[in-house]
Design a protein around this motif. Structure first.
Motif, mmCIF file in Angstrom:
data_model
loop_
_atom_site.group_PDB
_atom_site.id
_atom_site.type_symbol
_atom_site.label_atom_id
_atom_site.label_comp_id
_atom_site.label_asym_id
_atom_site.label_seq_id
_atom_site.Cartn_x
_atom_site.Cartn_y
_atom_site.Cartn_z
ATOM 1 N N SER A 18 0.859 -1.188 0.000
ATOM 2 C CA SER A 18 0.000 0.000 0.000
ATOM 3 C C SER A 18 0.890 1.230 0.000
ATOM 4 O O SER A 18 1.766 1.374 0.863
ATOM 5 C CB SER A 18 -0.901 -0.003 1.240
ATOM 6 O OG SER A 18 -1.622 1.204 1.333
ATOM 7 N N PHE A 38 -9.978 -1.848 -2.679
ATOM 8 C CA PHE A 38 -8.537 -1.884 -2.432
ATOM 9 C C PHE A 38 -7.753 -2.269 -3.690
ATOM 10 O O PHE A 38 -6.683 -2.857 -3.621
ATOM 11 C CB PHE A 38 -8.222 -2.875 -1.303
ATOM 12 C CG PHE A 38 -8.876 -2.532 0.002
ATOM 13 C CD1 PHE A 38 -8.378 -1.506 0.794
ATOM 14 C CD2 PHE A 38 -10.003 -3.225 0.428
ATOM 15 C CE1 PHE A 38 -8.992 -1.180 1.999
ATOM 16 C CE2 PHE A 38 -10.616 -2.915 1.631
ATOM 17 C CZ PHE A 38 -10.116 -1.887 2.418
ATOM 18 N N ASP A 51 -4.796 10.869 4.875
ATOM 19 C CA ASP A 51 -5.039 9.427 4.915
ATOM 20 C C ASP A 51 -3.722 8.693 5.160
ATOM 21 O O ASP A 51 -2.644 9.207 4.857
ATOM 22 C CB ASP A 51 -5.628 8.951 3.582
ATOM 23 C CG ASP A 51 -7.033 9.478 3.335
ATOM 24 O OD1 ASP A 51 -7.916 9.173 4.155
ATOM 25 O OD2 ASP A 51 -7.233 10.170 2.323
ATOM 26 N N HIS A 68 -4.671 1.818 5.523
ATOM 27 C CA HIS A 68 -5.336 1.305 4.326
ATOM 28 C C HIS A 68 -4.989 -0.178 4.124
ATOM 29 O O HIS A 68 -5.862 -1.003 3.820
ATOM 30 C CB HIS A 68 -4.884 2.145 3.124
ATOM 31 C CG HIS A 68 -5.601 1.860 1.849
ATOM 32 N ND1 HIS A 68 -6.965 1.911 1.716
ATOM 33 C CD2 HIS A 68 -5.118 1.518 0.608
ATOM 34 C CE1 HIS A 68 -7.307 1.639 0.465
ATOM 35 N NE2 HIS A 68 -6.203 1.380 -0.224
ATOM 36 N N TRP A 126 -2.113 4.809 -4.390
ATOM 37 C CA TRP A 126 -3.461 5.013 -3.877
ATOM 38 C C TRP A 126 -4.036 6.350 -4.332
ATOM 39 O O TRP A 126 -5.244 6.486 -4.581
ATOM 40 C CB TRP A 126 -3.421 4.916 -2.356
ATOM 41 C CG TRP A 126 -4.739 4.919 -1.648
ATOM 42 C CD1 TRP A 126 -5.968 4.644 -2.161
ATOM 43 C CD2 TRP A 126 -4.939 5.203 -0.255
ATOM 44 N NE1 TRP A 126 -6.935 4.736 -1.181
ATOM 45 C CE2 TRP A 126 -6.325 5.068 -0.005
ATOM 46 C CE3 TRP A 126 -4.095 5.540 0.793
ATOM 47 C CZ2 TRP A 126 -6.872 5.282 1.255
ATOM 48 C CZ3 TRP A 126 -4.632 5.733 2.046
ATOM 49 C CH2 TRP A 126 -5.998 5.611 2.275
#
Length: 502
Positions: free
Chosen positions: A238, A393, A260, A265, A243
């Protein structure tokens, strides 16, 4: 007194009583000169194993791989293989070797020369020293990375070849050997070795193929596996960059109030892969084709549960409970029949001493997925990717680093029947087991076009694979458990049994 001395001392009485506890002798063959060679070459066998352990060969770190391959070639040639060559792949090199004994039958061998990573600080004896130490309840053991997985059993098999030749005998079967240096990273290029035309042609002549092993538990019980689970090894990554949210580089943690987190995540994505307690796979479509445990397999497990020691198993694992607090028999059924989703490691941000108040821009999870029959590595990977994308995701990278399908062989295969026969000749009643819960790339042999029986064989005991203080028993203090001489002799006898079994 070890078991070998015990057998020799009681063989005559055992025969008179009609007991299966007899000294093995294939029809028309006097193996006493070979047994004498095994005993005479005991120190040589130990030194050969120590030499092998001294050589680090860690594919995950690209450490010592060329030297490891070179040493394997030297060991094979020294043991009598007339042809032994390095085989290049897109990764680490492999080995293809043959030993033509002019025999009527040919047997295949699978070897590996790579080992797992080590942290020397975790070991009580340095991992590359191959020290001989006393282990309470077991006797003298050799400690080192690769001691049991797989250099100890492999060295014992080579010792058998030296003993047969030293006794002036010819090996009763021809051998075809394939080896790799990437088993510990999921064998990503092993198929490239096996599927070379000259290798396929040689393997097609084999009646089966086996991997040297140490099949005895600490109490001497022998387990014969009829297969193994498949595996997918992968990384989930991630990152803020991929992202499109969160930072593209590490920033001060105070910014979490307005940014974020790629690390969170990843954690949220991982949470969707399993049930709330983390124990059941929840990847949509992942286990749809998993074959349920059969009545025959349940019977095997029930017999194993009756004979195996639950408390000893828990002690070796360092645990007090099975998942969901299930019974011993259900724990064993789960072990052989359930696919799994496991986190090997989580890496993200700062992990050094003290704190470092950052918001990491990247986090990685290393996973392995274990597969049971009728599942495939390709389908499992596809299911995982589809699952992540469906749940928001899809930005998380899925990087498969290795893996392969499950494998199975029938209990009536000559390879298996020979194992049972050798065990019974020594007074053991082996446990037939549905499949190894771990994995090895036997699928390249059991699947088309070869469709060979494949498995493991070898007396003796060791433990600690992938862990600190890995060991292999050299001189057992338990009369039911073989040391290195017994391990070497088991391969001698197995070769003769394979040559004669109908």
């Amino acid at each position: 007194m070890n078991r070998r001395d015990f057998i020799k001392g009681t063989a005559a009485g055992a025969v008179a009583l009609g007991s299966p506890l007899t000294v093995f002798s294939a029809p028309g063959d006097d193996l006493e000169p070979i047994r004498a060679e095994v005993k005479k070459r005991r120190d040589e066998s130990i030194k050969r194993l120590q030499q092998w352990i001294h050589q680090p060969s860690i594919a995950a770190e690209n450490r010592g791989m060329d030297d490891g391959c070179k040493l394997m070639l030297e060991l094979l040639r020294d043991a009598g293989f007339g042809h032994a060559e390095r085989v290049s792949t897109d990764g680490q090199p492999g080995v293809f070797a043959t030993l033509d004994a002019g025999a009527a039958r040919t047997v295949g061998l699978y070897f590996m020369y790579d080992v797992k990573q080590v942290d020397p600080a975790e070991w009580t004896s340095p991992p590359w020293d191959a020290a001989l130490v006393e282990k309470p309840g077991l006797g003298q053991v050799i400690v080192g990375r690769g001691a049991v997985n797989q250099k100890g059993p492999q060295a014992a098999l080579l010792g058998a070849l030296h003993a047969i030749r030293g006794a002036g005998r010819k090996l009763p079967v021809n051998l075809v050997l394939v080896a790799e240096g990437e088993e510990e990273i999921g064998s990503p290029h092993f198929a490239q070795i096996v599927r070379k035309p000259e290798v396929q042609a040689a393997l097609a002549k084999c009646g089966g193929i086996f991997m040297p092993s140490a099949m005895q538990s600490p109490d001497g019980i022998i387990t014969i596996n009829l297969g193994a689970k498949g595996v997918v090894e992968l990384e989930l990554v991630s990152s803020g960059e991929r992202w499109g949210r969160g930072p593209r580089q590490d920033v001060h943690s105070s910014n979490k109030a307005r940014l974020d987190s790629p690390a969170w995540h990843l954690v949220q994505a991982l949470h969707t892969l399993v049930s709330e307690d983390g124990n059941e796979p929840a990847i949509e479509g992942f286990a749809d084709k998993a074959r349920p445990i059969s009545a025959e397999e349940k019977a095997m497990v029930a017999e194993g549960a009756r004979r195996m020691d639950e408390q000893q198993a828990k002690k070796m694992l360092g645990v007090q409970h099975w998942v969901h607090d299930v019974s011993w028999i259900e724990a064993l059924e789960r072990l052989v029949s359930r696919p799994t989703v496991n986190i090997e490691g989580l890496v993200g941000g700062y992990t050094g001493p003290g704190g470092k108040t950052i918001l990491p821009h990247r986090a990685t999870a290393k996973l392995d997925l274990r597969l049971v029959p009728d599942m495939t590595a390709e389908a499992a990977l596809s299911a995982l990717k589809a699952h992540l994308a469906k749940r928001g995701f899809g930005d998380i990278e899925v990087n498969m680093t290795g893996g392969y399908d499950p494998n199975s062989s029938p209990a009536d295969a000559a390879l298996v029947r020979a194992q049972v026969s050798v065990a019974k000749r020594h007074g053991f009643e082996p446990i037939l087991w549905p499949r190894l819960a771990g994995s090895w790339p036997g699928y390249v042999f059991t699947s088309a076009p070869l469709k060979l029986a494949a498995g493991h064989f070898g007396f003796g005991h060791g433990s600690g694979a992938h862990a600190p203080d890995e060991y292999f028993v050299i001189e057992s203090s338990n009369p039911k458990l073989e040391g290195i001489e017994g391990a070497v002799l088991s391969f001698v006898e197995y070769f003769y049994e394979l040559a004669s079994i109908s």
